[in-house]
Write an enzyme that holds these catalytic residues in place. Structure first.
Site: not given
Length: 203
Positions: A9-10
């Site tokens: 996930a970013s």
């Protein structure tokens, strides 16, 4: 053949493990199991991702790198994507993505040499296409975000994200005690960029 699952996930605010159940279901349908998991909260636009490269270091020829979507693996520039592809090729790691059906054949050993080579060629081409699409989507979203912020600033509405003073003070204290960035990330859930910003202030 080992299946190595990569979840990304970013930001620390997002759940990197969101797709775990989908990946487990995919391998179960094929009578396989996931040998190891590699999870991180890092931008897909960066090539410097510790868990991804730990996976590549652990992998042996013929192993599968399993991802939910190609954009979990890459939102990279064309040059960085070529570098990552070079690593995958040199280590003979097979990429399988749930959103890329042409890659699913990479998760089986029951194919003859000709069929395997044909699917590798098709899969490589489709990976290039989806990696390019993922990068364009990233750039488009960044551009729209910047345009929205400029408009909001011009109208006096943009204030930016408020700083978490308590958390950042805690990070500064841990840095002062000599804790590693990985230890601080594990304790606070913040990104390495946040730690870098606070470390720079303290320098």
């Amino acid at each position: 053949m080992f299946v190595r699952a990569y979840l990304r996930a970013s930001t620390s605010e997002q759940d990197a493990e969101r797709a775990r159940a989908q990946l487990e279901a995919f391998v179960a349908e094929r009578g396989l199991h996931i040998a190891s998991w590699y999870v991180e909260n890092e931008s897909g636009s960066k090539l410097t991702r510790p868990e991804l490269f730990r996976l590549l270091k652990d992998a042996r020829p013929g192993d599968v790198l399993l991802v939910e979507q190609v954009d979990r693996l890459s939102r990279l520039t064309a040059d960085d994507w070529e570098r990552l592809k070079g690593e995958l090729t040199s280590r003979r790691v097979r990429v399988v993505a749930l959103d890329l059906p042409t890659s699913w054949m990479m998760a089986t050993t029951n194919t003859d040499a000709f069929t395997a080579r044909m699917f590798e060629a098709v899969n490589g081409m489709m990976l290039d296409v989806l990696a390019a699409v993922a990068r364009k989507d990233y750039e488009d979203r960044r551009r729209r975000q910047a345009e929205g912020q400029l408009k909001a600033k011009a109208e006096g509405r943009y204030k930016g994200r408020p700083e978490d003073m308590e958390r950042n003070a805690s990070i500064a204290a841990m840095l002062g005690k000599g804790l590693s960035w990985s230890q601080i990330q594990a304790a606070t859930g913040c990104s390495r960029a946040t730690i870098a910003k606070i470390a720079k202030r303290a320098a």
